[in-house]
Design a protein around this motif. Structure first.
Motif, PDB file in Angstrom:
ATOM      1  N   GLU A  33       0.845  -1.217   0.049  1.00 37.82           N
ATOM      2  CA  GLU A  33      -0.060  -0.004   0.023  1.00 37.82           C
ATOM      3  C   GLU A  33       0.682   1.067  -0.128  1.00 37.82           C
ATOM      4  N   ALA A  34       0.627   2.261  -0.900  1.00 40.92           N
ATOM      5  CA  ALA A  34       1.371   3.347  -1.016  1.00 40.92           C
ATOM      6  C   ALA A  34       1.354   4.286   0.301  1.00 40.92           C
ATOM      7  N   ILE A  35       2.215   5.017   0.648  1.00 37.57           N
ATOM      8  CA  ILE A  35       1.997   6.096   1.682  1.00 37.57           C
ATOM      9  C   ILE A  35       1.487   7.421   0.997  1.00 37.57           C
ATOM     10  N   ASN A  36       0.429   7.582   1.436  1.00 37.66           N
ATOM     11  CA  ASN A  36      -0.164   8.774   0.776  1.00 37.66           C
ATOM     12  C   ASN A  36       0.128   9.959   1.605  1.00 37.66           C
ATOM     13  N   LEU A  37       0.928  10.931   1.046  1.00 32.80           N
ATOM     14  CA  LEU A  37       1.256  12.001   1.688  1.00 32.80           C
ATOM     15  C   LEU A  37       0.034  13.263   1.717  1.00 32.80           C
ATOM     16  N   VAL A  38      -1.344  13.005   1.089  1.00 34.43           N
ATOM     17  CA  VAL A  38      -2.358  13.874   1.408  1.00 34.43           C
ATOM     18  C   VAL A  38      -2.977  13.737   2.822  1.00 34.43           C
ATOM     19  N   SER A  39      -2.688  12.522   3.339  1.00 34.03           N
ATOM     20  CA  SER A  39      -3.497  12.234   4.701  1.00 34.03           C
ATOM     21  C   SER A  39      -2.550  12.868   5.739  1.00 34.03           C
ATOM     22  N   LYS A  40      -3.137  12.767   6.885  1.00 38.33           N
ATOM     23  CA  LYS A  40      -2.356  13.488   8.203  1.00 38.33           C
ATOM     24  C   LYS A  40      -1.420  12.655   8.519  1.00 38.33           C
ATOM     25  N   ASN A  41      -0.161  12.797   8.296  1.00 36.71           N
ATOM     26  CA  ASN A  41       0.894  12.138   8.835  1.00 36.71           C
ATOM     27  C   ASN A  41       1.800  12.892   9.687  1.00 36.71           C
ATOM     28  N   THR A  42       2.166  12.186  10.635  1.00 35.89           N
ATOM     29  CA  THR A  42       2.984  12.911  11.415  1.00 35.89           C
ATOM     30  C   THR A  42       4.448  12.599  11.214  1.00 35.89           C
ATOM     31  N   GLU A  43       5.258  13.614  11.554  1.00 37.96           N
ATOM     32  CA  GLU A  43       6.901  13.428  11.078  1.00 37.96           C
ATOM     33  C   GLU A  43       7.329  12.035  11.683  1.00 37.96           C
ATOM     34  N   ALA A  44       7.000  11.959  12.837  1.00 34.60           N
ATOM     35  CA  ALA A  44       7.634  10.693  13.500  1.00 34.60           C
ATOM     36  C   ALA A  44       7.245   9.428  12.887  1.00 34.60           C
ATOM     37  N   ALA A  45       5.820   9.476  12.362  1.00 30.52           N
ATOM     38  CA  ALA A  45       5.252   8.271  11.742  1.00 30.52           C
ATOM     39  C   ALA A  45       5.677   8.167  10.304  1.00 30.52           C
ATOM     40  N   LEU A  46       6.098   9.081   9.795  1.00 31.56           N
ATOM     41  CA  LEU A  46       6.803   8.959   8.492  1.00 31.56           C
ATOM     42  C   LEU A  46       8.226   8.430   8.306  1.00 31.56           C
ATOM     43  N   VAL A  47       8.767   8.855   9.412  1.00 27.04           N
ATOM     44  CA  VAL A  47      10.416   8.275   9.702  1.00 27.04           C
ATOM     45  C   VAL A  47      10.287   6.845   9.813  1.00 27.04           C
ATOM     46  N   LYS A  48       9.223   6.437  10.717  1.00 24.45           N
ATOM     47  CA  LYS A  48       9.139   5.063  11.265  1.00 24.45           C
ATOM     48  C   LYS A  48       8.812   4.184   9.899  1.00 24.45           C
ATOM     49  N   LEU A  49       7.845   4.668   9.114  1.00 27.06           N
ATOM     50  CA  LEU A  49       7.358   3.934   7.939  1.00 27.06           C
ATOM     51  C   LEU A  49       8.799   3.739   7.080  1.00 27.06           C
ATOM     52  N   MET A  50       9.757   4.881   7.063  1.00 31.45           N
ATOM     53  CA  MET A  50      10.734   5.121   5.968  1.00 31.45           C
ATOM     54  C   MET A  50      11.795   3.972   6.547  1.00 31.45           C
ATOM     55  N   SER A  51      11.669   3.939   8.010  1.00 27.73           N
ATOM     56  CA  SER A  51      12.992   2.941   8.592  1.00 27.73           C
ATOM     57  C   SER A  51      12.603   1.388   8.755  1.00 27.73           C
ATOM     58  N   GLN A  52      11.508   1.122   8.156  1.00 24.36           N
ATOM     59  CA  GLN A  52      11.080  -0.253   8.484  1.00 24.36           C
ATOM     60  C   GLN A  52      11.885  -1.237   7.547  1.00 24.36           C
ATOM     61  N   THR A  53      12.804  -0.478   6.604  1.00 27.39           N
ATOM     62  CA  THR A  53      13.321  -1.434   5.560  1.00 27.39           C
ATOM     63  C   THR A  53      14.685  -1.186   5.377  1.00 27.39           C
ATOM     64  N   ALA A  54      15.745  -2.042   4.957  1.00 27.13           N
ATOM     65  CA  ALA A  54      16.890  -1.423   4.531  1.00 27.13           C
ATOM     66  C   ALA A  54      17.480  -2.022   3.199  1.00 27.13           C
ATOM     67  N   ASN A  55      18.081  -1.320   2.561  1.00 26.71           N
ATOM     68  CA  ASN A  55      18.330  -1.408   1.030  1.00 26.71           C
ATOM     69  C   ASN A  55      17.074  -2.243   0.320  1.00 26.71           C
ATOM     70  N   GLY A  56      16.012  -1.237   0.456  1.00 29.17           N
ATOM     71  CA  GLY A  56      14.644  -1.505  -0.208  1.00 29.17           C
ATOM     72  C   GLY A  56      14.264  -0.178  -0.732  1.00 29.17           C
ATOM     73  N   MET A  57      12.884  -0.030  -1.107  1.00 26.80           N
ATOM     74  CA  MET A  57      12.399   0.985  -1.692  1.00 26.80           C
ATOM     75  C   MET A  57      11.130   1.397  -0.837  1.00 26.80           C
ATOM     76  N   ILE A  58      11.073   2.764  -0.500  1.00 25.07           N
ATOM     77  CA  ILE A  58       9.919   3.239   0.216  1.00 25.07           C
ATOM     78  C   ILE A  58       8.994   4.083  -1.059  1.00 25.07           C
ATOM     79  N   TRP A  59       7.884   4.000  -1.207  1.00 27.84           N
ATOM     80  CA  TRP A  59       7.078   4.707  -2.183  1.00 27.84           C
ATOM     81  C   TRP A  59       5.963   5.357  -1.469  1.00 27.84           C
TER      82      TRP A  59
END
Length: 894
Positions: free
Chosen positions: A556-582
């Motif tokens: 599922e894509a991370i939709n930036l129109v939604s109300k996302n907190t900065e901390a939540a976005l970073v956690k989503l971005m840190s869930q993988t290593a040597n992968g792709m975050i969309w």
């Protein structure tokens, strides 16, 4: 062969009725060497466990050797399977898909073990145990059918077991041997353990490699023709848990040949044939040499064998304060008495884990009475709290009646037991310390071996014990490995078919770069952001989505129109290593744009820990994966834009061939495509050894192409970083992003694709920001249904007419909400447009144009003449700013 005077009657002579239990067709009679039956009372009942009757013709003779069942020398010549059979066996050995294989592979036994021990699968899915003699020559084979539970199917009327069909002639026959004799220690240093079944031998040999294991095929399977390979070795007969396992002709054969052996019974209380393989399946690993010894005197062969009475031990674990009793209860001593805190389960520690942030967890096993064990991973704080332990265990429908004092006493005994220590992996993808790449159900080791976790979610590499990442079901599916056989090259051909080469080359390189992102960041310290810009229906999101499917299944894509907190976005971005975050729907004015910009520099997020009392202590969450964004707008922030790699997707019209390619991709993705990621990850040593040279070569060649142009160094670096890993693989013949195979031609192909991409982005970056902002906001107004065709704009051939007096007030208001500053004035916008429209004159651009009335939207007549409207060459703005006023998502009816 032996020269003893008696033997059991062989087929076609029928079995008789047992004189003791009266069971029909269960009694085997004795005959002499001439084939004469010795009497109806002489023979053996095959209901060994339920009856056990066995009477010899010479029961009174004290010469033990004459009491053994004899084998008369057979006049037939023993032959070996021919080349056709041998080839079949070799092919079947490569097949690991029988129920027996699948069940025990899931338990952690590797495929290599089955190959070594000659376990195969025929073309009907049956399990085959291939028997080889001490000279490593195939002698025979045994076929079995196992169910999905790993147990042999024994239902009447169904297939059970057979060996090779004997030749039809009267002169030849296939022989038999001990299963596993080909693997016996030639120096005879290892203890040999004999078991009855081939299955047990295979399983036990994996868990107890310190012994040599052989199977004789049945309780009476150790015959004269098989025993000679055991001479001169230390032997253990490992009993099955029933009376026939403890007393049979195989044991008698060992005694008659005066072998150095002992009998060990690991399960003296069992009566239904329970053996060491069953114990292993239950999660146990009994200590063999501490089992109960059975002593049998030779003169007692004709007597029923009785086990020595064993004093039952009441406790599994015990100290002064805690007792784990055999009735599956746990007792803790209080000041005045003993209290039971668990009445139907035992709790054991299996592993202690620690992650990169020094957070600890405990993996515990609940051994439950009359149920399979349950394994739970518990945070350290919860493991130290009686209240939280009660809640966790209650979720497994078990009652835990402990208080904090009980927990302390429980820890005192558990911490003295043996348990493993593992490193807790917190994210999917690459773990740098072990060089292991984690999917949700497999891990790829540094040596390129795919391994499955055990029941505790633990994997063992040569140097590391690692605990798999645990997350929700959606993330598990996103990073799930499946046994698909699609290659990268096969996938890329279809990817290009669906989206064309000019729109897929750089994204495909970006995906490959993401697999080795740590190498790139170490080299350059930055990680470019893939940025796909296009209107609705252009397919920009699909281009990225297909890449993310290469890690498993569609996320599922991370939709930036939604109300996302900065901390939540970073956690989503840190869930993988040597992968792709969309992340989808990026828009100018996004409040956390700075966070995305920091991802370029590999910077994460810092916060004060919840439990911290220090003013200076912080926790950091780092970003380890590449970031891809999709948007309808060109980034308005030039600093952020310079960190992006732009791919513009303009066309909404798709050819029939593209539509077919798209459907092919969707079909492939239903099977999971992590196999492609696994295929490319094996080339990590190649990337490591060639990265610097390849980067410099690409960088120098692209810089030469822009020798007399002021292209920003960062833009060159971004494109070279993106292409380097793919370039290395192409040059070494591992992938085919271009058709060239010559090193020089490959370099030119990559450089040309990179230069085209860079020119487009540089052109946009050099355009005046006033027009980029104006047409970006105009696109936004159109897509949000704030301006409408006919009223605010209309088309006339190659021109688009803009009703500027009506559009500008709406633009001004929206600009302020996006950029938090005053918008450019109308005259500035018109002046910039006039420059872009040259050589057209201003009077051709600013003119009076007819539009529909705002309140008369249902009429097609253009009644309202509006001065200071604009006449623009539509294709020019569509190309430069991706302006698209022809297609948008319909507003839902309210």
């Amino acid at each position: 062969m032996s020269e003893y005077p008696f033997r059991f009657e062989k087929s076609p002579k029928k079995k008789g009725t047992c004189p003791q239990c009266n069971s029909k067709n269960q009694f085997r009679f004795y005959e002499d060497r001439e084939g004469n039956r010795q009497g109806d009372e002489f023979g053996k009942c095959e209901r060994t466990n339920n009856c056990g009757y066995h009477k010899y013709p010479l029961a009174g003779n004290t010469d033990i050797t004459k009491l053994l069942v004899s084998q008369v020398p057979d006049s037939k010549e023993v032959i070996f399977p021919n080349k056709v059979w041998v080839n079949k066996f070799e092919d079947w050995l490569q097949n690991n898909n029988s129920n027996f294989h699948l069940f025990w592979i899931a338990k952690g036994i590797p495929k290599e073990h089955f190959l070594k021990h000659g376990v195969a699968t025929d073309n009907k899915g049956k399990t085959i145990f291939i028997l080889k003699n001490k000279d490593n020559r195939i002698v025979n084979a045994k076929w079995f059918t196992y169910g999905p539970d790993g147990h042999k199917i024994k239902d009447k009327g169904k297939f059970t077991t057979f060996t090779m069909t004997q030749p039809t002639d009267e002169k030849t026959m296939y022989g038999m041997c001990l299963y596993g004799e080909d693997l016996l220690d030639p120096n005879k240093a290892k203890i040999v353990i004999i078991v009855e079944s081939e299955k047990t031998k295979v399983i036990a040999s994996f868990y107890y490699p310190e012994f040599d294991w052989v199977a004789c095929g049945s309780k009476n399977g150790l015959t004269d023709e098989k025993i000679s390979v055991l001479f001169g070795r230390k032997i253990i007969w490992l009993c099955d848990g029933d009376s026939s396992g403890r007393s049979n002709s195989s044991i008698e054969k060992l005694i008659s040949y005066k072998q150095n052996f002992e009998i060990i019974d690991l399960f003296p209380d069992e009566t239904e044939g329970f053996d060491i393989a069953d114990a292993i399946e239950d999660g146990l690993k009994p200590v063999i040499l501490n089992g109960v010894r059975i002593v049998i005197e030779p003169e007692d062969f004709t007597k029923p064998k009785e086990l020595p009475k064993q004093q039952k031990n009441e406790y599994i674990l015990k100290n002064n304060s805690v007792e784990y009793r055999k009735d599956t209860t746990i007792w803790v001593k209080t000041r005045n008495n003993w209290e039971v805190i668990a009445d139907n389960f035992h709790l054991f520690i299996k592993y202690f884990t620690e992650d990169e942030n020094e957070q600890n967890t405990w993996i515990v096993e609940l051994r439950i009475a009359n149920r399979e064990s349950v394994f739970i991973e518990i945070a350290h704080e919860d493991f130290c709290s009686a209240k939280k332990m009660k809640t966790i265990i209650a979720s497994k429908r078990l009652s835990f009646r402990a208080n904090d004092n009980h927990i302390s006493e429980l820890h005192a005994i558990l911490f003295k037991t043996k348990f493993g220590t593992a490193t807790k992996i917190t994210r999917f993808g690459f773990h740098r310390d072990s060089s292991t790449y984690f999917f949700s159900n497999r891990a790829l080791t540094a040596h390129g071996k795919l391994v499955e976790p055990d029941e505790f979610k633990i994997i063992q590499t040569n140097e590391h014990c690692l605990s798999m990442p645990i997350t929700n079901a959606k993330m598990e599916k996103r990073f799930m490995f499946t046994e698909n056989e699609v290659t990268f090259n096969e996938w890329f051909i279809i990817y290009v078919q669906a989206h064309t080469l000019d729109k897929t080359f750089i994204p495909a390189c970006f995906y490959i770069m993401s697999l080795f992102r740590d190498i790139m960041v170490t080299h350059k310290g930055s990680s470019p952001i893939l940025y796909l810009k296009g209107g609705y229906g252009t397919g920009k999101s699909s281009i990225v989505k297909h890449l993310t499917c290469l890690f498993g299944f569609e996320p599922e894509a991370i939709n930036l129109v939604s109300k996302n907190t900065e901390a939540a976005l970073v956690k989503l971005m840190s869930q993988t290593a040597n992968g792709m975050i969309w992340m989808d729907e990026f828009h100018n004015g996004f409040e956390h744009e700075g966070l995305l910009q920091a991802a370029y520099d590999n910077a994460g997020y810092h916060k004060t820990p919840d439990s911290s009392k220090s003013n200076t202590e912080t926790d950091s969450i780092e970003i380890h994966s590449s970031l891809a964004l999709t948007s309808n707008f060109i980034p308005g922030n030039s600093i952020f834009f310079s960190r992006c790699l732009l791919i513009q997707v303009e066309s909404k019209e798709k050819s029939q061939d593209q539509k077919i390619g798209y459907q092919k991709l969707k079909q492939l993705e239903t099977q999971g495509l992590a196999c492609i990621t696994v295929e490319l990850l094996q080339y990590r040593p190649l990337i490591l050894s060639n990265y610097n040279t390849a980067f410099n070569k690409l960088s120098e060649r692209i810089s030469e192409r822009f020798k007399n142009e002021s292209i920003p160094e960062r833009l060159i670096s971004n494109i070279v970083q993106t292409m380097t890993c793919a370039y290395i693989l192409q040059c070494n013949g591992k992938i085919s992003l271009s058709e060239s195979t010559n090193q020089t031609d490959i370099l030119e192909d990559f450089v040309e694709m990179g230069v085209v991409c860079m020119r487009k982005q540089f052109q946009i970056q050099n355009e005046t920001s006033v027009l980029a902002e104006f047409f970006g906001i105009l696109q936004m107004l159109y897509e949000t249904h704030q301006i409408h065709e006919g009223i605010h704009f209309r088309f006339d051939g190659d021109y688009v007419y803009l009703r500027m007096p009506s559009i500008y007030p709406i633009f001004k208001q929206r600009y302020r909400s996006v950029y938090y500053k005053e918008s450019p004035d109308k005259d500035s916008i018109i002046q910039e447009i006039a420059r872009l429209e040259e050589p057209r004159e201003i009077r051709e651009i600013v003119k009076t144009i007819r539009f529909r009335e705002d309140n008369n939207g249902h009429e097609d007549k253009m009644k309202n003449s509006v001065t200071n409207s604009l006449s623009l060459m539509y294709k020019k703005y569509s190309s430069k700013y991706s302006l698209d006023l022809t297609n948008r998502i319909q507003r839902e009816n309210i």
